[in-house]
Design an enzyme around this catalytic site. Structure first.
Site, mmCIF file in Angstrom:
data_model
loop_
_atom_site.group_PDB
_atom_site.id
_atom_site.type_symbol
_atom_site.label_atom_id
_atom_site.label_comp_id
_atom_site.label_asym_id
_atom_site.label_seq_id
_atom_site.Cartn_x
_atom_site.Cartn_y
_atom_site.Cartn_z
ATOM 1 N N ARG A 97 -75.906 -34.426 18.691
ATOM 2 C CA ARG A 97 -75.517 -34.268 20.098
ATOM 3 C C ARG A 97 -76.636 -34.767 21.005
ATOM 4 O O ARG A 97 -77.802 -34.468 20.792
ATOM 5 C CB ARG A 97 -75.209 -32.804 20.415
ATOM 6 C CG ARG A 97 -74.035 -32.257 19.605
ATOM 7 C CD ARG A 97 -73.719 -30.817 19.919
ATOM 8 N NE ARG A 97 -72.652 -30.318 19.057
ATOM 9 C CZ ARG A 97 -72.164 -29.086 19.095
ATOM 10 N NH1 ARG A 97 -72.663 -28.208 19.972
ATOM 11 N NH2 ARG A 97 -71.193 -28.720 18.279
ATOM 12 N N ARG A 126 -82.114 -25.904 20.842
ATOM 13 C CA ARG A 126 -81.205 -26.939 21.368
ATOM 14 C C ARG A 126 -81.759 -28.297 20.954
ATOM 15 O O ARG A 126 -82.701 -28.811 21.554
ATOM 16 C CB ARG A 126 -81.098 -26.829 22.888
ATOM 17 C CG ARG A 126 -79.988 -27.693 23.491
ATOM 18 C CD ARG A 126 -79.940 -27.566 24.997
ATOM 19 N NE ARG A 126 -79.605 -26.218 25.419
ATOM 20 C CZ ARG A 126 -78.365 -25.734 25.541
ATOM 21 N NH1 ARG A 126 -77.339 -26.521 25.272
ATOM 22 N NH2 ARG A 126 -78.168 -24.497 25.924
ATOM 23 N N GLU A 152 -75.783 -18.286 22.131
ATOM 24 C CA GLU A 152 -74.598 -18.561 21.305
ATOM 25 C C GLU A 152 -74.991 -19.011 19.905
ATOM 26 O O GLU A 152 -75.756 -19.962 19.737
ATOM 27 C CB GLU A 152 -73.747 -19.638 21.965
ATOM 28 C CG GLU A 152 -72.508 -20.020 21.161
ATOM 29 C CD GLU A 152 -71.854 -21.287 21.662
ATOM 30 O OE1 GLU A 152 -71.280 -22.020 20.828
ATOM 31 O OE2 GLU A 152 -71.921 -21.568 22.883
ATOM 32 N N SER A 173 -68.876 -20.114 17.574
ATOM 33 C CA SER A 173 -67.711 -20.060 18.458
ATOM 34 C C SER A 173 -66.480 -20.407 17.638
ATOM 35 O O SER A 173 -66.569 -21.074 16.613
ATOM 36 C CB SER A 173 -67.856 -21.029 19.637
ATOM 37 O OG SER A 173 -67.811 -22.366 19.188
ATOM 38 N N ARG A 210 -80.019 -22.497 14.874
ATOM 39 C CA ARG A 210 -79.924 -21.314 15.737
ATOM 40 C C ARG A 210 -79.932 -20.029 14.913
ATOM 41 O O ARG A 210 -80.496 -19.014 15.340
ATOM 42 C CB ARG A 210 -78.672 -21.397 16.616
ATOM 43 C CG ARG A 210 -78.779 -22.495 17.648
ATOM 44 C CD ARG A 210 -77.736 -22.385 18.734
ATOM 45 N NE ARG A 210 -77.949 -23.382 19.775
ATOM 46 C CZ ARG A 210 -77.299 -23.437 20.919
ATOM 47 N NH1 ARG A 210 -76.361 -22.521 21.185
ATOM 48 N NH2 ARG A 210 -77.564 -24.379 21.808
#
Length: 421
Positions: free
Chosen positions: A258, A273, A345, A348, A385
């Site tokens: 990403r 991130r 987060e 999800s 994460r």
């Protein structure tokens, strides 16, 4: 894309869905106009072609001057048909583009609003209280020899890293534990490609509002995926699935990439991130009617995994304006990160209903004929994460980290990660 019949029969519902996402409803009007123009272009083309065929049949029976006259007429009609066909193709392309600009209809139960308008469904556990000043994951990782940020930046640039020693061991342990859990739940384990063609990316909605976050391979008709949701959604593209075999459940491992284009310098420290990370993603094909219960099951499997990591976390119902293009409803599981003094987060899960299946032409044949399937996705572990949450939550005063009980068998029985110096 959404069901075209919904747009025609109940455009106000689509407008209301746009308002719930805090988006303009201009796309609804454009799609309606494009649909009307498309149907008119189709009718015009078919009318002209029918006239051409009728005239062609007369030519075969005609003689002399009449035949010559009819031939001239057929030639003129052929030019008109060709022109009408071009108009039809252009109108269909414009309609397709207009339809693809409309996001999925947000579930009635999803909160309205933008990113901060989520609702908290539940909190599991309580944030750990320390009797010492906790270290952040960067300091802990350096003490443990778990990752190397400087060499990651030297080799690949900012937001890249090397996982080393116990960091690499943690990565493999988390992936293996996630895959074991998925297999036990009946998922087919999959190693998915990280390079896909444009149709797979567009079919899942990642060339819409998320296009700026996607890496494209220059000179190749390929994209790097940001989640294995993309190849797994395209896995059954252009297929008709047997209703008796549904649900089809896959657990896919893949590297993910990403750009983090919209993060604007947010969370640049450490491995929270980053531009590349590995992930185990659950992906399900089922019927729309069953998708809502399946969504709850995916959430339960995510919670089961976080419970194994002995983390404090909360579950939020994401607001409509923070849903991706394809999602109708999304639940996020956010872990308490001590040195952030806040939630982050970790996983999800989204129900995309028929949206992706319509784009990718994935259907099922059942008692009511052939209809689009529903697709759902859910993260079991996004490795970096998860490592951050484990290190910060389970750290000790001397910089060591206690390994969660369930993870120990995947680390050869290791109970404590100890500083290397």
């Amino acid at each position: 894309m959404i069901d075209p019949r919904l747009l025609r029969d109940d455009p106000d519902r689509v407008r209301a869905a746009q308002a719930k996402r805090r988006l303009s409803d201009d796309v609804v009007d454009r799609a309606l106009e494009a649909d009307s123009a498309r149907r008119q272009a189709i009718a015009d083309f078919e009318s002209r072609r029918a006239e051409q065929k009728a005239s062609g049949a007369l030519v075969a029976k005609a003689q002399g001057e009449e035949k010559q006259s009819l031939l001239a007429q057929v030639k003129e009609l052929a030019a008109g048909v060709k022109e009408a066909e071009a108009a039809r193709i252009a109108a269909e392309a414009a309609w397709d583009e207009a339809m693809k600009a409309i996001p999925n209809i947000a579930d009635d139960a999803a909160p309205a609003g933008l990113e901060d308008d989520y609702t908290v469904i539940e909190q599991v556990g309580t944030p750990r209280e320390f009797d010492f000043e906790p270290r952040d994951h960067v300091e802990l990782g350096q003490m443990l020899g778990a990752f190397d940020l400087e060499r990651g930046a030297k080799v690949s640039g900012s937001r890249f890293y090397f996982l080393t020693g116990v960091g690499a061991q943690l990565q493999l342990a988390l992936v293996n534990m996630a895959m074991d859990q998925a297999r036990a739940a009946g998922f087919v384990q999959t190693a998915a490609p990280s390079l896909v063609r444009p149709r797979a990316m567009e079919g899942t909605g990642f060339l819409g509002q998320a296009a700026d976050d996607v890496y494209r391979i220059e000179g190749e008709d390929l994209y790097l995926v940001g989640t294995s949701e993309v190849p797994m959604a395209a896995f059954h593209s252009d297929e008709i699935l047997d209703a008796a075999q549904l649900p089809l459940r896959y657990a896919a491992f893949s590297p993910c990439f990403r750009k983090e284009a919209g993060s604007h310098g947010k969370d640049t420290r450490g491995i929270w991130r980053v531009h590349w990370f590995d992930k185990v993603e659950m992906f399900v094909y089922t019927t729309v009617e069953e998708s809502y219960a399946e969504h709850q099951r995916l959430l339960a499997w995510e919670k089961e995994f976080l419970d194994k990591l002995e983390l404090c976390y909360r579950v939020i119902d994401t607001a409509a304006g923070d849903l991706g293009l394809s999602a109708s409803r999304k639940f996020d599981c956010e872990a308490w990160i001590p040195t952030r003094n806040g939630w982050g987060e970790l996983t999800s899960t989204s129900n995309c209903t028929e949206f992706q299946a319509r784009r990718l032409d994935i259907r099922t044949r059942g008692e009511h004929g052939t209809t689009p399937v529903a697709t759902l996705n859910g993260t079991l572990t996004a490795v970096t994460r998860a490592i951050v949450a484990i290190l910060e939550t389970h750290q000790n005063e001397d910089g060591s980290v206690t390994v969660p009980q369930a993870l120990r068998p995947y680390l050869g029985g290791l109970e404590v990660l100890k500083p290397i110096a």
